[in-house]
Design an enzyme around this catalytic site. Structure first.
Site, PDB file in Angstrom:
ATOM      1  N   SER A  87       0.716  -1.270  -0.075  1.00 43.49           N
ATOM      2  CA  SER A  87       0.306   0.000  -0.215  1.00 43.49           C
ATOM      3  C   SER A  87       0.964   1.214   0.163  1.00 43.49           C
ATOM      4  O   SER A  87       0.355   2.386  -0.408  1.00 43.49           O
ATOM      5  CB  SER A  87      -1.092  -0.042   1.233  1.00 43.49           C
ATOM      6  OG  SER A  87      -0.099  -0.073   2.321  1.00 43.49           O
TER       7      SER A  87
ATOM      8  N   ASP B 259      -3.298   5.608  11.843  1.00 43.37           N
ATOM      9  CA  ASP B 259      -2.511   5.282  10.760  1.00 43.37           C
ATOM     10  C   ASP B 259      -1.332   6.235  10.839  1.00 43.37           C
ATOM     11  O   ASP B 259      -1.448   7.254  10.251  1.00 43.37           O
ATOM     12  CB  ASP B 259      -3.438   5.365   9.627  1.00 43.37           C
ATOM     13  CG  ASP B 259      -2.580   4.833   8.125  1.00 43.37           C
ATOM     14  OD1 ASP B 259      -1.272   4.363   8.347  1.00 43.37           O
ATOM     15  OD2 ASP B 259      -3.205   4.982   7.209  1.00 43.37           O
TER      16      ASP B 259
ATOM     17  N   HIS C   6       0.930   5.082   6.290  1.00 39.08           N
ATOM     18  CA  HIS C   6       0.658   5.633   5.230  1.00 39.08           C
ATOM     19  C   HIS C   6       0.632   7.341   5.246  1.00 39.08           C
ATOM     20  O   HIS C   6       1.120   7.819   6.105  1.00 39.08           O
ATOM     21  CB  HIS C   6      -0.717   5.346   4.817  1.00 39.08           C
ATOM     22  CG  HIS C   6      -1.003   3.987   4.649  1.00 39.08           C
ATOM     23  ND1 HIS C   6      -1.643   3.174   5.529  1.00 39.08           N
ATOM     24  CD2 HIS C   6      -0.691   2.855   3.650  1.00 39.08           C
ATOM     25  CE1 HIS C   6      -1.702   1.886   5.121  1.00 39.08           C
ATOM     26  NE2 HIS C   6      -1.098   1.729   3.915  1.00 39.08           N
TER      27      HIS C   6
END
Length: 359
Positions: A115, A338, A341
């Site tokens: 990702s 998160d 990311h």
């Protein structure tokens, strides 16, 4: 992404990192963007406020996935979008989407990885779309491959979701991570520019671990040292590059190790247990917590490849950006945290700006 990506330990790899750092130099680019400098290290520098950034507004990029769309998810501070990477010895050329498209006219680009590759792929599609907003584009998915095409220029920007680069095969005993097998590479042939990445999934355990056994050298194991497994997979990938890449036709890059920020003691803020409410980068050009050991392993394997592979050595510049993650403004909102990311617009735009300078 789990917090395990910041694991230390493995004294063998840590010690080897210090040894390797004596002779493994950053990738350099000749002249371009150097303004008088014959060679420029694009990866050593600082973050400076520049009100002409970001390079695009996320509202103008309709295909950003929810997990990267921090502003739309309610993030109130936007100063993180106004930082520009400034190398110490020279200047980066500002990303020029039209020029990028002309250089790549009729060609294909593929990001291969997890990702974090998707993060960079989405950044590049937004940068290109914002440069030619009235040009038609298509966005389709075929299996694990997403394909963004700007039809006027016949440029394809693709993403192959392949988190280990090597194969995970379902067999009678279960799902086997085969460190010597790279059959997934069939998707990479015929592409003009390849940008690889793997790291964040190597320490996953429990329900999110997508394999049951590891196979290496014909031996099936229930588990093994994860850093050693990472190194072996990279070695298999490196052998594929040397066997299959024609440098006259294909440019190969490796994204480097994208870091996470779950431990404030690594940036001299021990009270911080995550990246939430971080609004500014780490000052200066060095990260107090040092580099993750995976960087040394990656550089060691890259040094054995005979064909040209350019490392996008984005680890340090990204380590400095503790403010650049979605935190609670990502996919799961306040129910998740998160710090792996990156918001878009944001740090991956700089990765692509450096890529532009290198091509």
């Amino acid at each position: 992404m789990g917090k395990g990506v910041e694991c230390g330990g493995f004294s063998y790899y840590v010690n080897r990192f210090f040894f390797l750092s004596l002779f493994l130099l950053p990738v350099v680019v000749n002249g371009k963007g150097g303004y008088g400098s014959e060679q420029c290290d694009l990866f050593t520098g600082t973050w400076v406020v520049d009100e002409s950034y970001p390079l695009y507004h996320p509202a103008t990029c309709p295909f950003i996935e929810r997990e990267f769309r921090c502003e739309a998810n309610g993030r109130p501070d936007l100063i993180y979008t106004h930082y520009r990477w400034q190398p110490l010895a020279c200047n980066l050329l500002r990303f020029n989407g039209r020029d990028f498209l002309e250089r790549m006219r009729g060609k294909s680009i593929m990001f291969v990885g997890d990702s974090l590759s998707r993060n960079q792929w989405q950044s590049l599609t937004c940068l290109l779309h914002s440069a030619v907003p009235n040009s038609n584009y298509t966005l389709v998915r075929v299996g694990d491959v997403s394909i963004f095409t700007i039809t006027e220029y016949k440029v394809k920007v693709m993403l192959d979701r392949n988190v280990y680069l090597v194969d995970v095969v379902r067999e009678d005993i279960g799902r086997v991570l085969k460190l010597d097998s790279i059959e997934g590479s069939k998707l990479w042939k015929g592409v003009d520019m390849l940008i690889f990445n793997t790291w964040h999934w190597w320490y996953r355990r429990g329900p999110t671990q997508p394999w049951d056994y590891i196979e290496m050298g014909g031996q099936v194991l229930k588990d093994m040292d994860r850093m050693r497994a990472f190194e072996k997979a990279l070695t298999t990938w490196a052998a594929w590059v040397d066997t299959n890449i024609d440098p006259a036709k294909v440019k190969v890059f490796f994204q480097g190790i994208s870091p996470s920020h779950y431990n404030g003691s690594l940036w001299n803020e021990p009270s911080a247990k995550s990246c939430i409410r971080q609004k500014t980068p780490v000052a200066g050009s060095t990260y107090p917590g040092g580099l993750p050991p995976a960087v040394a392993v990656l550089k060691s394997v890259l040094s054995t490849i005979k064909k040209p592979v350019t490392l996008l050595d984005i680890t340090t510049l990204s380590l400095l950006r503790k403010d650049g993650h979605p935190s609670i403004y990502g996919l799961y909102g306040s129910k998740g945290m998160d710090c792996s990311h990156w918001c878009l617009s944001g740090v991956p735009d700089t990765w692509n700006e450096i890529l532009y300078n290198l091509i």
